[in-house]
Design a protein around this motif. Sequence first.
Motif, PDB file in Angstrom:
ATOM      1  N   ARG A 146      -0.764  -7.777  -5.251  1.00 33.48           N
ATOM      2  CA  ARG A 146      -1.903  -7.085  -4.634  1.00 33.48           C
ATOM      3  C   ARG A 146      -1.413  -5.715  -4.193  1.00 33.48           C
ATOM      4  NH1 ARG A 146      -1.309 -11.533  -1.914  1.00 33.48           N
ATOM      5  NH2 ARG A 146      -1.448 -10.593   0.173  1.00 33.48           N
ATOM      6  N   LEU A 147      -1.702  -4.717  -5.031  1.00 32.09           N
ATOM      7  CA  LEU A 147      -1.176  -3.374  -4.828  1.00 32.09           C
ATOM      8  C   LEU A 147      -2.329  -2.399  -4.611  1.00 32.09           C
ATOM      9  CD1 LEU A 147       1.440  -3.396  -7.719  1.00 32.09           C
ATOM     10  CD2 LEU A 147       1.841  -3.912  -5.313  1.00 32.09           C
ATOM     11  N   TYR A 148      -2.131  -1.505  -3.658  1.00 33.44           N
ATOM     12  CA  TYR A 148      -3.168  -0.535  -3.297  1.00 33.44           C
ATOM     13  C   TYR A 148      -2.543   0.855  -3.204  1.00 33.44           C
ATOM     14  CZ  TYR A 148      -5.388  -4.882  -1.709  1.00 33.44           C
ATOM     15  OH  TYR A 148      -5.897  -6.153  -1.636  1.00 33.44           O
ATOM     16  N   LEU A 167       0.839  -1.200   0.000  1.00 30.42           N
ATOM     17  CA  LEU A 167       0.000   0.000   0.000  1.00 30.42           C
ATOM     18  C   LEU A 167       0.869   1.244   0.000  1.00 30.42           C
ATOM     19  CD1 LEU A 167      -2.619   1.731   0.522  1.00 30.42           C
ATOM     20  CD2 LEU A 167      -2.209   1.329   2.967  1.00 30.42           C
ATOM     21  N   ASP A 168       0.537   2.192  -0.887  1.00 25.71           N
ATOM     22  CA  ASP A 168       1.076   3.551  -0.817  1.00 25.71           C
ATOM     23  C   ASP A 168      -0.094   4.482  -0.552  1.00 25.71           C
ATOM     24  OD1 ASP A 168       2.145   6.056  -1.051  1.00 25.71           O
ATOM     25  OD2 ASP A 168       3.063   5.738  -3.023  1.00 25.71           O
ATOM     26  N   PRO A 169      -0.251   4.971   0.700  1.00 27.59           N
ATOM     27  CA  PRO A 169      -1.418   5.784   1.046  1.00 27.59           C
ATOM     28  C   PRO A 169      -1.264   7.262   0.703  1.00 27.59           C
ATOM     29  CG  PRO A 169      -0.088   5.447   2.992  1.00 27.59           C
ATOM     30  CD  PRO A 169       0.613   4.727   1.863  1.00 27.59           C
ATOM     31  N   MET A 170      -0.128   7.646   0.113  1.00 28.33           N
ATOM     32  CA  MET A 170       0.102   9.019  -0.343  1.00 28.33           C
ATOM     33  C   MET A 170       0.719   8.912  -1.730  1.00 28.33           C
ATOM     34  SD  MET A 170       1.899  10.548   3.084  1.00 28.33           S
ATOM     35  CE  MET A 170       1.178  10.349   4.723  1.00 28.33           C
ATOM     36  N   ARG A 182      -3.263   7.404 -15.166  1.00 25.43           N
ATOM     37  CA  ARG A 182      -2.675   7.535 -16.501  1.00 25.43           C
ATOM     38  C   ARG A 182      -1.259   6.949 -16.538  1.00 25.43           C
ATOM     39  NH1 ARG A 182      -5.796  12.440 -16.393  1.00 25.43           N
ATOM     40  NH2 ARG A 182      -4.074  13.572 -15.417  1.00 25.43           N
ATOM     41  N   ASN A 183      -0.481   7.224 -15.491  1.00 22.58           N
ATOM     42  CA  ASN A 183       0.886   6.703 -15.458  1.00 22.58           C
ATOM     43  C   ASN A 183       0.912   5.184 -15.355  1.00 22.58           C
ATOM     44  OD1 ASN A 183       2.162   9.217 -15.637  1.00 22.58           O
ATOM     45  ND2 ASN A 183       2.115   9.538 -13.430  1.00 22.58           N
ATOM     46  N   LEU A 184       0.067   4.632 -14.521  1.00 22.36           N
ATOM     47  CA  LEU A 184       0.001   3.176 -14.395  1.00 22.36           C
ATOM     48  C   LEU A 184      -0.448   2.543 -15.709  1.00 22.36           C
ATOM     49  CD1 LEU A 184      -1.658   3.058 -10.862  1.00 22.36           C
ATOM     50  CD2 LEU A 184       0.602   2.127 -11.395  1.00 22.36           C
ATOM     51  N   GLY A 185      -1.370   3.209 -16.396  1.00 21.27           N
ATOM     52  CA  GLY A 185      -1.814   2.711 -17.694  1.00 21.27           C
ATOM     53  C   GLY A 185      -0.695   2.756 -18.721  1.00 21.27           C
ATOM     54  N   ALA A 186       0.062   3.862 -18.742  1.00 21.02           N
ATOM     55  CA  ALA A 186       1.168   3.977 -19.688  1.00 21.02           C
ATOM     56  C   ALA A 186       2.245   2.936 -19.413  1.00 21.02           C
ATOM     57  CB  ALA A 186       1.765   5.381 -19.614  1.00 21.02           C
ATOM     58  N   ALA A 187       2.412   2.582 -18.130  1.00 21.57           N
ATOM     59  CA  ALA A 187       3.386   1.552 -17.766  1.00 21.57           C
ATOM     60  C   ALA A 187       2.842   0.149 -18.005  1.00 21.57           C
ATOM     61  CB  ALA A 187       3.787   1.717 -16.293  1.00 21.57           C
ATOM     62  N   GLY A 188       1.548   0.045 -18.298  1.00 20.43           N
ATOM     63  CA  GLY A 188       0.943  -1.253 -18.576  1.00 20.43           C
ATOM     64  C   GLY A 188       0.682  -2.098 -17.347  1.00 20.43           C
ATOM     65  N   THR A 245       4.395   6.594  -8.672  1.00 22.66           N
ATOM     66  CA  THR A 245       5.721   6.088  -9.042  1.00 22.66           C
ATOM     67  C   THR A 245       6.101   4.842  -8.254  1.00 22.66           C
ATOM     68  OG1 THR A 245       6.412   8.347  -9.568  1.00 22.66           O
ATOM     69  CG2 THR A 245       8.144   6.711  -9.334  1.00 22.66           C
ATOM     70  N   LEU A 246       5.909   4.856  -6.935  1.00 22.28           N
ATOM     71  CA  LEU A 246       6.249   3.683  -6.127  1.00 22.28           C
ATOM     72  C   LEU A 246       5.436   2.468  -6.555  1.00 22.28           C
ATOM     73  CD1 LEU A 246       6.491   5.484  -2.684  1.00 22.28           C
ATOM     74  CD2 LEU A 246       8.328   4.113  -3.665  1.00 22.28           C
ATOM     75  N   LEU A 247       4.156   2.669  -6.823  1.00 21.26           N
ATOM     76  CA  LEU A 247       3.292   1.556  -7.215  1.00 21.26           C
ATOM     77  C   LEU A 247       3.661   1.023  -8.595  1.00 21.26           C
ATOM     78  CD1 LEU A 247      -0.059   3.066  -5.920  1.00 21.26           C
ATOM     79  CD2 LEU A 247       1.141   1.091  -4.956  1.00 21.26           C
TER      80      LEU A 247
END
Length: 362
Positions: free
Chosen positions: A236-238, A180-183, A252-258, A188-190
């Motif tokens: 399992r990423l949050y 989990l990254d709550p901030m 958008r960034n997660l989508g671009a990274a696939g 980027t971390l995810l």
Amino acid sequence: MLLHELRSFNAVNPIATPGGIAFTGTWEVCYRANLWSRIASRVLWKVGEFQYQNEKDLYDAARLIPWFDFFPVGKTIRVNVTAQKSPLKSLEFATLKVKDAVCDRFRDQLGSRPDVDRSAPDVRIHVFLEEAKGILYLDTSGEALFKRGWRMDIAEAPIRENLAAGIIMLSGWKFDQALLDPMCGGGTLLSEAAAMARGRAPGAKRSFAFEKINVFDSKLWDRVKNERTVEPVEPRLYGSDTDAEALQAARRNLGAAGVERWVKLEQSDVLERAAPEGAGVMVANPPYGERIGSPEELAALYPKLGDALKKKFAGWTCFFFTADLRLAKLIRLTPSRRTPLWNGSLECRLYEFRIVSGSNRP
């Protein structure tokens, strides 16, 4: 961590040095390091070493190198000079002398010289000067390796991708654990965590400078690109953030990274949200004075953050990366580990807190 990475790429005799790792290897190792290193900033090819006392020595040493053996005259160049305890008075003048030496060697041999392009050169030449010794390198990476080629939206105060990858690695997160990254900001971390779990090469969506030099082997490069080194895992990423625009950027960034399908995002405050699972690893890059928020606002946030962790995240191991070294005291939790890191010129810490029920102070 970089030493471990390079060994996995079959680098020969990697040795830690101030600011990096020195190693030898084949071009296959070079290609693999550029494509797969999550930590490195650049992979530099040493092409010359010399003793010097003044700018003329620097010019003469650079002019001795047969640059035309390395890249065609039609490629644009840029020279970067960095120094430590150098007697030279002007690094700008030193850079000019190296550039002149490279161009003069081309002109002497071929009758023409390469053009200079400071913003997007084909070839970067790096010079490192010590008190009496200099080293000349060709940059095989091109753009710095933290530029993965996927980031579409720049959230406020992002961290570089290779630093984010290093933080994930330092956390010891296993792919079968919740993360989990709550901030999360721009995610980027995810994104880095998802790429690791899925076995995605960090350099898969970009090009490299070694593709423009004379010894480039396209068949070897195709083989390296098609290697599968890690069996993909379903992580399992949050992620969450209070800022709706930051969450849109993260999507958008997660989508671009696939990797968007493996990350569940929601808008919530770290002080109010619940843990997504009974145990896991939290990583966060909270705001600090150099980035966002006043010192007074942060001093008020940290105790509340500590209370929220104790109430809602028992069983979790939490990592906070920050340049605000007051965090460890004001959060009212006892860190089990403090790892010094640098974010550019900012000295930072990665604090680890193992959250248990009730108080976590001695």
